[in-house]
Write a protein that holds these residues in place. Sequence first.
Motif, mmCIF file in Angstrom:
data_model
loop_
_atom_site.group_PDB
_atom_site.id
_atom_site.type_symbol
_atom_site.label_atom_id
_atom_site.label_comp_id
_atom_site.label_asym_id
_atom_site.label_seq_id
_atom_site.Cartn_x
_atom_site.Cartn_y
_atom_site.Cartn_z
ATOM 1 N N ASP A 86 3.153 10.220 -13.574
ATOM 2 C CA ASP A 86 3.977 9.034 -13.973
ATOM 3 C C ASP A 86 3.340 7.888 -13.557
ATOM 4 O OD1 ASP A 86 5.976 10.425 -15.242
ATOM 5 O OD2 ASP A 86 7.663 10.404 -13.516
ATOM 6 N N CYS A 87 2.071 7.816 -12.794
ATOM 7 C CA CYS A 87 1.706 6.788 -12.295
ATOM 8 C C CYS A 87 0.976 5.873 -13.543
ATOM 9 C CB CYS A 87 0.488 7.011 -11.399
ATOM 10 S SG CYS A 87 -0.347 5.373 -11.042
ATOM 11 N N PRO A 88 1.631 4.669 -13.626
ATOM 12 C CA PRO A 88 1.007 4.196 -14.957
ATOM 13 C C PRO A 88 -0.408 3.509 -15.010
ATOM 14 C CG PRO A 88 2.367 2.467 -13.807
ATOM 15 C CD PRO A 88 2.574 3.856 -13.078
ATOM 16 N N ALA A 89 -0.855 3.308 -13.739
ATOM 17 C CA ALA A 89 -2.297 2.675 -13.635
ATOM 18 C C ALA A 89 -3.414 3.843 -13.327
ATOM 19 C CB ALA A 89 -2.232 1.676 -12.388
ATOM 20 N N SER A 90 -3.021 5.129 -13.229
ATOM 21 C CA SER A 90 -4.276 6.029 -12.991
ATOM 22 C C SER A 90 -4.538 5.844 -11.616
ATOM 23 C CB SER A 90 -5.281 6.273 -13.613
ATOM 24 O OG SER A 90 -4.739 6.415 -15.164
ATOM 25 N N ALA A 91 -3.736 5.592 -10.672
ATOM 26 C CA ALA A 91 -4.153 5.242 -9.262
ATOM 27 C C ALA A 91 -4.241 6.376 -8.495
ATOM 28 C CB ALA A 91 -3.270 3.990 -8.849
ATOM 29 N N LEU A 92 -3.460 7.570 -8.873
ATOM 30 C CA LEU A 92 -3.342 8.595 -8.061
ATOM 31 C C LEU A 92 -4.078 9.860 -8.932
ATOM 32 C CD1 LEU A 92 0.586 8.413 -7.381
ATOM 33 C CD2 LEU A 92 -1.525 8.203 -5.478
ATOM 34 N N GLU A 93 -4.528 10.657 -8.067
ATOM 35 C CA GLU A 93 -5.574 11.845 -8.678
ATOM 36 C C GLU A 93 -5.160 13.032 -7.560
ATOM 37 O OE1 GLU A 93 -10.268 12.091 -9.096
ATOM 38 O OE2 GLU A 93 -9.653 10.171 -8.602
ATOM 39 N N ILE A 121 -5.571 11.929 -3.919
ATOM 40 C CA ILE A 121 -6.457 10.658 -3.932
ATOM 41 C C ILE A 121 -5.788 9.660 -3.973
ATOM 42 C CG2 ILE A 121 -8.702 9.764 -3.859
ATOM 43 C CD1 ILE A 121 -9.311 12.850 -4.587
ATOM 44 N N TYR A 122 -5.722 8.435 -3.381
ATOM 45 C CA TYR A 122 -5.215 7.103 -3.890
ATOM 46 C C TYR A 122 -6.301 6.018 -3.940
ATOM 47 C CZ TYR A 122 -2.281 2.995 -3.204
ATOM 48 O OH TYR A 122 -1.936 1.747 -3.170
ATOM 49 N N HIS A 123 -6.308 5.501 -5.212
ATOM 50 C CA HIS A 123 -6.983 4.161 -5.421
ATOM 51 C C HIS A 123 -6.334 2.928 -5.459
ATOM 52 C CE1 HIS A 123 -10.130 7.221 -6.666
ATOM 53 N NE2 HIS A 123 -9.109 7.911 -7.388
ATOM 54 N N ARG A 174 0.792 -1.218 -0.070
ATOM 55 C CA ARG A 174 -0.028 0.027 0.027
ATOM 56 C C ARG A 174 0.662 1.298 0.102
ATOM 57 N NH1 ARG A 174 -1.739 2.761 4.202
ATOM 58 N NH2 ARG A 174 -0.724 1.427 5.659
ATOM 59 N N VAL A 175 0.508 2.449 -0.970
ATOM 60 C CA VAL A 175 1.020 3.462 -1.096
ATOM 61 C C VAL A 175 0.730 4.380 0.292
ATOM 62 C CG1 VAL A 175 1.444 5.683 -2.363
ATOM 63 C CG2 VAL A 175 1.371 3.427 -3.418
ATOM 64 N N ASP A 176 1.828 5.080 0.891
ATOM 65 C CA ASP A 176 1.507 6.036 2.055
ATOM 66 C C ASP A 176 2.125 7.342 1.577
ATOM 67 O OD1 ASP A 176 0.239 7.075 4.104
ATOM 68 O OD2 ASP A 176 0.827 5.245 5.544
ATOM 69 N N ARG A 193 -6.837 0.016 -8.182
ATOM 70 C CA ARG A 193 -5.917 0.496 -9.421
ATOM 71 C C ARG A 193 -4.511 0.288 -9.412
ATOM 72 N NH1 ARG A 193 -8.468 6.282 -11.026
ATOM 73 N NH2 ARG A 193 -10.580 5.836 -10.435
ATOM 74 N N CYS A 194 -3.995 0.466 -8.260
ATOM 75 C CA CYS A 194 -2.531 0.326 -8.070
ATOM 76 C C CYS A 194 -1.895 -0.719 -8.600
ATOM 77 C CB CYS A 194 -2.082 0.750 -6.445
ATOM 78 S SG CYS A 194 -0.524 0.895 -6.394
ATOM 79 N N ALA A 195 -0.655 -0.559 -9.307
ATOM 80 C CA ALA A 195 0.102 -1.918 -9.652
ATOM 81 C C ALA A 195 1.282 -1.837 -8.990
ATOM 82 C CB ALA A 195 0.362 -1.502 -11.013
ATOM 83 N N TYR A 196 1.210 -1.423 -7.773
ATOM 84 C CA TYR A 196 2.346 -1.528 -6.822
ATOM 85 C C TYR A 196 3.843 -1.730 -7.611
ATOM 86 C CZ TYR A 196 -1.573 -2.434 -4.071
ATOM 87 O OH TYR A 196 -2.864 -2.325 -3.649
ATOM 88 N N CYS A 197 3.716 -0.690 -8.477
ATOM 89 C CA CYS A 197 5.154 -0.568 -9.208
ATOM 90 C C CYS A 197 6.416 0.255 -8.735
ATOM 91 C CB CYS A 197 4.794 -0.019 -10.678
ATOM 92 S SG CYS A 197 4.129 1.668 -10.614
ATOM 93 N N GLY A 198 5.733 1.240 -7.607
ATOM 94 C CA GLY A 198 6.932 1.952 -6.986
ATOM 95 C C GLY A 198 7.375 3.222 -7.842
ATOM 96 N N GLN A 199 6.767 3.606 -9.021
ATOM 97 C CA GLN A 199 6.943 4.747 -9.787
ATOM 98 C C GLN A 199 6.743 5.880 -9.063
ATOM 99 O OE1 GLN A 199 8.740 4.421 -12.710
ATOM 100 N NE2 GLN A 199 8.978 6.878 -12.084
ATOM 101 N N CYS A 200 5.765 5.961 -8.202
ATOM 102 C CA CYS A 200 5.347 7.261 -7.532
ATOM 103 C C CYS A 200 6.717 7.626 -6.565
ATOM 104 C CB CYS A 200 3.875 7.107 -6.932
ATOM 105 S SG CYS A 200 3.755 5.598 -6.162
ATOM 106 N N GLU A 201 7.091 6.640 -5.877
ATOM 107 C CA GLU A 201 8.067 6.950 -4.790
ATOM 108 C C GLU A 201 9.292 7.271 -5.814
ATOM 109 O OE1 GLU A 201 8.677 3.564 -2.338
ATOM 110 O OE2 GLU A 201 10.617 4.336 -1.782
HETATM 111 S S1 SF4 Z 1 2.955 2.118 -6.914
HETATM 112 FE FE1 SF4 Z 1 2.714 2.579 -9.283
HETATM 113 S S2 SF4 Z 1 0.491 2.259 -9.670
HETATM 114 FE FE2 SF4 Z 1 0.711 2.504 -7.477
HETATM 115 S S3 SF4 Z 1 0.281 4.887 -7.129
HETATM 116 FE FE3 SF4 Z 1 2.453 4.495 -7.245
HETATM 117 S S4 SF4 Z 1 2.853 4.838 -9.576
HETATM 118 FE FE4 SF4 Z 1 0.558 4.275 -9.192
#
Ligand code: SF4
Lengths: 360, 134
Positions: B56-63, B75-77, B39-41, B80-88
């Motif tokens: 940069d979020c590939p899954a539109s999980a952040l708004e 806002i975080y969904h 989970r993203v925090d 939809r999150c792919a847990y890719c770590g790109q946001c970090e």
């Molecule tokens: S982990 Fe990836 S998919 Fe999830 S919110 Fe971050 S960038 Fe978006």
Amino acid sequence: MTRVTIPIGPQHPLLKEPLSFLLTVEGEEVMESVLRLGYVHRGIERLCQERTYVQNIPLIERVCGICSHVHTTTYCQGVEALSGLEVPPRGLYLRALMCEMERIHSHLLWLGVLSKNMGFDTIFMYAWRDREIVLDIMEELSGGRVSHAVNVVGGVRIDLDEEHARSILTRFDVLEQQVERALELIEYEPTLMARTQGVGILSPEQVRRYCVVGPVARASGVDIDLRRDLPRPPYDRLEFKVITHPAGDVWARTLVRVRETRESLHLCRQIIAQLPDGPTSVTAKRRVPEGEVVSRSEAPRGEVIYYIRSDDSDKPARLKIRTPTMTALITLPDQLRGATMADVPVVLSGVDLCIACADR
Amino acid sequence: MPRYNWPLLPEILRTLFNRPITVQYPFGPLEMPERYRGRVDIQAEKCRGCGLCVRDCPASALELERVDKETFRLIYHPDRCAYCGQCEESCRFDSIYLTNDFVPGTPHRENLTTVLVDRKPEEGEESGGDDEPA
Ligand code: SF4
Ligand code: SF4
């Protein structure tokens, strides 16, 4: 004798992914087979043109559920070549480490699937138990069992400290013992040999004609391996044998893959021993200058090719993926001709099916 | 020629008395590795509402609902999150990060939505991380 047509798939207990075969049989013998693909086509190549280079990495990772890391590696190599980036040595070594662990995991997974499909559940259980060792290591390193999210354009995100490296090496010792046992099993277990020897034969000529790559080609005596033939760092500084076998049947493929697992373990050890110091990545620009590139790597199933065309924006203009499974799949009608019905599962599993890869 | 006929036998005997090596989840604890991408925090006070993570979020999980520099909501969904770590990776202010909490499945995806940052000008400070449906 009357001919009967038997459909296998798209949904079939034998296949873990949707693929369809229409087998025409006369008695027990398969006379003809028609292959149909495309049930899991997800339009990834097109989708990549809609997204930025950064956003494409997680998407490309999902081309294949087994060799996800090598796909992003090949993609990143391509984008780095286009932008003229130089990845620091430590980044390259860590990338290769993940690639080799992925090969171990993929080959052990395949050994399990093959044994399961021929009804030898004991090997399946042992192979998958041993595979957990690498999966755990990869999860500790990257945070995911199969979707590693390790690569970024310009390097890798992960790092490996000494203590962790030591703990990994001890677990490799356990794994090596298990792989040696698996090898013994393949060479001496009569049931396994009876089911796989002389089944699904591909001659070196067929391999060349169909452009088959990877372990399937090597098991037919065709000596190709991109890690040696197109040595990128760090492979030019590592020692390993390219495993081949002249037999060309499913048994040879089993042997080649499990021996390759052992080679990959040696490679992992060398990589950890030689791991250079320094940064793991460099910052990449979002826009990629105009150009085109073909990037190739040796995936667990053979050579994977990425073609990327850029147009000085932050999205690729065209991206084309050639996965190794595709080449092996089209040999299946040839391999199935003349096989008995009972051998069909063995032949199908022998090429290491990855339908999602092939369909993209 | 087979060297011996039961190459599996030693392994079977070895494992016969072993305990199961599988994790007994959900009846036992589930321990995630430290780097597990879950989970993203966010450290809400560090967030500037720049929207780099959203872009940069590939899954539109952040708004990002942004009025101006001092008024915005991130806002975080997780559904939809792919847990890719790109946001970090993308955040320049070390604000957003991935925890190692495993997000279990749920039949009600809308309940997962979290407001990570709810910045209002007068408080100047965050109110982050409440599990409040959007
Ligand atoms: S982990 Fe990836 S998919 Fe999830 S919110 Fe971050 S960038 Fe978006
Ligand atoms: S979390 Fe980071 S990247 Fe995302 S809006 Fe806040 S400061 Fe910007």
